[in-house]
Scaffold this motif. Sequence first.
Motif, PDB file in Angstrom:
ATOM      1  N   ARG A   6       0.845  -1.180   0.000  1.00  0.00           N
ATOM      2  CA  ARG A   6       0.000   0.000   0.000  1.00  0.00           C
ATOM      3  C   ARG A   6       0.887   1.239   0.000  1.00  0.00           C
ATOM      4  NH1 ARG A   6      -3.919  -0.552   4.917  1.00  0.00           N
ATOM      5  NH2 ARG A   6      -2.104  -1.541   5.786  1.00  0.00           N
ATOM      6  N   CYS A   7       0.524   2.206  -0.790  1.00  0.00           N
ATOM      7  CA  CYS A   7       1.305   3.435  -0.898  1.00  0.00           C
ATOM      8  C   CYS A   7       0.857   4.412   0.184  1.00  0.00           C
ATOM      9  CB  CYS A   7       1.091   4.037  -2.276  1.00  0.00           C
ATOM     10  SG  CYS A   7       2.061   5.501  -2.561  1.00  0.00           S
ATOM     11  N   VAL A  39      -2.354   5.965  -5.992  1.00  0.00           N
ATOM     12  CA  VAL A  39      -3.260   5.569  -4.911  1.00  0.00           C
ATOM     13  C   VAL A  39      -4.656   5.384  -5.489  1.00  0.00           C
ATOM     14  CG1 VAL A  39      -1.923   6.719  -3.103  1.00  0.00           C
ATOM     15  CG2 VAL A  39      -3.723   7.981  -4.280  1.00  0.00           C
ATOM     16  N   THR A  43      -8.887   7.115  -1.739  1.00  0.00           N
ATOM     17  CA  THR A  43      -7.895   7.817  -0.930  1.00  0.00           C
ATOM     18  C   THR A  43      -7.949   9.315  -1.211  1.00  0.00           C
ATOM     19  OG1 THR A  43      -6.441   5.893  -0.906  1.00  0.00           O
ATOM     20  CG2 THR A  43      -5.430   8.021  -0.423  1.00  0.00           C
TER      21      THR A  43
END
Length: 73
Positions: A6-7, A39, A43
């Motif tokens: 996950r960024c 993303v 987000t």
Amino acid sequence: MRKDNRCKLTPEQKKEILATPLKPGRFNGMTEIAKKYGVSKRTIQFIFAPDKLVKNRELAKKRKKNEEMFGKL
């Protein structure tokens, strides 16, 4: 970078995102912004509307409680 790929956005990136003007209408450019930073669109939505993130987390807690009590339906 997290182990699960996950960024995570930096505070500077969040400021850049908030400074980006959104186009009026249904498709307001959030998808393009999300692709630019790698993303999800969700987000980006949470960055523009942090109250939705709080509400989403509360709902997730309720769902988790229900699953613990009743099991997955």
